[in-house]
Design a protein around this motif. Structure first.
Motif, PDB file in Angstrom:
ATOM      1  N   LEU A  19      36.198  51.095  23.980  1.00 30.45           N
ATOM      2  CA  LEU A  19      35.877  49.757  24.505  1.00 30.45           C
ATOM      3  C   LEU A  19      35.290  48.870  23.410  1.00 30.45           C
ATOM      4  O   LEU A  19      35.406  47.654  23.454  1.00 30.45           O
ATOM      5  CB  LEU A  19      34.869  49.859  25.665  1.00 30.45           C
ATOM      6  N   ARG A  34      36.515  36.125  34.044  1.00 30.80           N
ATOM      7  CA  ARG A  34      35.264  36.316  34.789  1.00 30.80           C
ATOM      8  C   ARG A  34      34.673  34.965  35.194  1.00 30.80           C
ATOM      9  O   ARG A  34      34.249  34.764  36.336  1.00 30.80           O
ATOM     10  CB  ARG A  34      34.267  37.094  33.924  1.00 30.80           C
TER      11      ARG A  34
ATOM     12  N   LEU B  11      30.915  42.116  36.989  1.00 30.05           N
ATOM     13  CA  LEU B  11      32.212  41.903  36.323  1.00 30.05           C
ATOM     14  C   LEU B  11      32.106  42.142  34.826  1.00 30.05           C
ATOM     15  O   LEU B  11      32.998  42.743  34.215  1.00 30.05           O
ATOM     16  CB  LEU B  11      32.734  40.492  36.616  1.00 30.05           C
ATOM     17  N   ALA B  12      30.993  41.669  34.233  1.00 30.22           N
ATOM     18  CA  ALA B  12      30.805  41.880  32.790  1.00 30.22           C
ATOM     19  C   ALA B  12      30.723  43.372  32.470  1.00 30.22           C
ATOM     20  O   ALA B  12      31.200  43.821  31.427  1.00 30.22           O
ATOM     21  CB  ALA B  12      29.544  41.171  32.327  1.00 30.22           C
ATOM     22  N   GLU B  15      34.588  44.879  33.352  1.00 31.97           N
ATOM     23  CA  GLU B  15      35.849  44.232  32.937  1.00 31.97           C
ATOM     24  C   GLU B  15      36.614  44.978  31.838  1.00 31.97           C
ATOM     25  O   GLU B  15      37.835  45.098  31.910  1.00 31.97           O
ATOM     26  CB  GLU B  15      35.621  42.766  32.547  1.00 31.97           C
ATOM     27  N   ARG B  16      35.900  45.496  30.847  1.00 29.04           N
ATOM     28  CA  ARG B  16      36.614  46.176  29.751  1.00 29.04           C
ATOM     29  C   ARG B  16      37.222  47.499  30.220  1.00 29.04           C
ATOM     30  O   ARG B  16      38.337  47.845  29.871  1.00 29.04           O
ATOM     31  CB  ARG B  16      35.671  46.425  28.570  1.00 29.04           C
ATOM     32  N   ARG B  17      36.426  48.227  31.012  1.00 28.63           N
ATOM     33  CA  ARG B  17      36.966  49.499  31.534  1.00 28.63           C
ATOM     34  C   ARG B  17      38.145  49.216  32.458  1.00 28.63           C
ATOM     35  O   ARG B  17      39.154  49.928  32.442  1.00 28.63           O
ATOM     36  CB  ARG B  17      35.869  50.275  32.279  1.00 28.63           C
ATOM     37  N   PHE B  19      40.169  46.720  32.300  1.00 25.74           N
ATOM     38  CA  PHE B  19      41.318  46.354  31.453  1.00 25.74           C
ATOM     39  C   PHE B  19      41.993  47.603  30.899  1.00 25.74           C
ATOM     40  O   PHE B  19      43.213  47.758  30.957  1.00 25.74           O
ATOM     41  CB  PHE B  19      40.846  45.431  30.325  1.00 25.74           C
ATOM     42  N   LYS B  20      41.160  48.523  30.383  1.00 29.64           N
ATOM     43  CA  LYS B  20      41.707  49.756  29.808  1.00 29.64           C
ATOM     44  C   LYS B  20      42.429  50.585  30.870  1.00 29.64           C
ATOM     45  O   LYS B  20      43.491  51.145  30.625  1.00 29.64           O
ATOM     46  CB  LYS B  20      40.579  50.588  29.176  1.00 29.64           C
ATOM     47  N   LEU B  33      45.886  42.398  31.602  1.00 28.01           N
ATOM     48  CA  LEU B  33      44.956  41.258  31.701  1.00 28.01           C
ATOM     49  C   LEU B  33      45.178  40.494  33.005  1.00 28.01           C
ATOM     50  O   LEU B  33      44.222  40.094  33.675  1.00 28.01           O
ATOM     51  CB  LEU B  33      45.146  40.322  30.502  1.00 28.01           C
ATOM     52  N   VAL B  36      43.697  42.499  35.914  1.00 29.40           N
ATOM     53  CA  VAL B  36      42.230  42.433  35.975  1.00 29.40           C
ATOM     54  C   VAL B  36      41.785  41.051  36.458  1.00 29.40           C
ATOM     55  O   VAL B  36      40.875  40.923  37.288  1.00 29.40           O
ATOM     56  CB  VAL B  36      41.598  42.755  34.602  1.00 29.40           C
TER      57      VAL B  36
END
Lengths: 125, 189
Positions: A19, A34, B11-12, B15-17, B19-20, B33, B36
């Motif tokens: 990440l 977001r 969300l913050a 969000e990255r997890r 996306f992955k 993207l 998500v």
């Protein structure tokens, strides 16, 4: 099971590391998404009215159904009003006809007499 | 109702997890993207008035449904594409999944066993991600939710719409498949 947890934990650590290497443009697009989502929450949440005590609040969004109910009630009231006015009008017309017939010089039986109607018609010709 | 800050924090955090997770499933950054973003919008729009503690589970459910929807749409699209591309010579059809990639990994695995020490951290990470991508969809979903999102078995079962027993089976199979595949590449965990 313990071995499974250990492996899963190790993989999780590596996935978490991945990440940190996300490209900047992807991070930026996620941030923008977001922000858009948060703006949407504010829009759909409705207006918050502060309660009189200052601690509670009323969510107008919960009374949204009132917005649908009011036009329906207005329409029903309008239809009922029109129907009442129509009936009233007809009653008045009937009353006028009755009055005209009663105060007329001709007796009521003359209107029911077919011969009298034929005589009137011939006279007009 | 969750405050904007609570929703923003959630969300913050995910969000990255998310996306992955989507990338591992659909193997395309742009589509991931979009998935998500749709999931975030839906959570905020439809469930923004729910208590904050319900949101993580709801978000995961929405995300997994969005991924499944993507596959449904792709299936329909590929049906029509196949129908119209029958005239094209074999092998020219557009395909995101390059069979050479898999072949390369298999060939590499034999040589990699003796060179495990030389594999850098980034390469291990890449190998793990590739193997996660190769997992069957349900196994990957269970593994991600249970171990990456740290949900308990009941929560995972609720998001996946299956029994707790199935979650345990999927997780166990996924972990073993990953361990075996990584070991074959000289990566021991």
């Amino acid at each position: 099971m313990t071995n499974e947890l250990h492996i899963a934990y190790q993989i999780k650590q590596h996935l978490n590391d991945s990440l940190r290497t996300l490209p900047a443009d992807k991070i930026e697009r996620l941030r923008a998404a977001r922000e858009r989502a948060l703006a949407n929450q504010r829009k759909s949440a409705g207006v918050q009215l502060a309660g009189t005590s200052g601690t509670g609040s009323i969510n107008v969004g919960n009374f949204e159904w009132l917005g649908h109910l009011v036009p329906v009630l207005l329409l029903a009231a309008g239809l009922a009003g029109m129907s009442y006015w129509h009936q009233n009008n007809r009653a008045e017309e009937n009353a006028d006809i009755d009055t005209q017939m009663l105060i007329d010089e001709l007796p009521l039986s003359a209107y029911a007499d077919k011969g009298f109607a034929a005589w009137i018609k011939r006279g007009q010709e | 109702m969750a405050s904007p800050k609570e929703l923003s924090d959630l969300l913050a955090d995910v969000e990255r997890r998310a996306f992955k997770q989507a990338v591992y499933a659909v193997r395309n950054d742009e589509s991931a993207l979009d998935i998500v973003q749709d999931a975030m919008m839906k959570l905020a729009e439809k469930y923004g008035d729910r208590p904050a503690e319900e949101l993580p589970l709801l978000f995961q459910r929405i995300l997994q449904n969005a991924i499944r929807d993507w596959f449904r749409r792709t299936k329909v699209r590929s049906f029509w594409t196949t129908l119209f591309s029958n005239m094209a010579p074999a092998g020219e059809a557009g395909d995101d999944f390059d069979p050479l990639e898999t072949l390369e990994a298999q060939d590499g695995s034999k040589a990699a066993e003796s060179a495990a020490d030389e594999v850098s951290r980034a390469q291990i990470m890449g190998a793990i991600e590739k193997e996660v991508e190769k997992l069957p969809a349900r196994q990957r979903e269970a593994f991600m939710l249970r171990y990456w999102e740290e949900m308990d078995v009941a929560e995972t079962a609720s998001v996946m719409g299956c029994s707790e027993g199935s979650v345990k089976t999927h997780c166990s199979r996924a972990t073993h498949a990953l361990a075996i595949a990584l070991k074959a590449k000289g990566i021991s965990l």
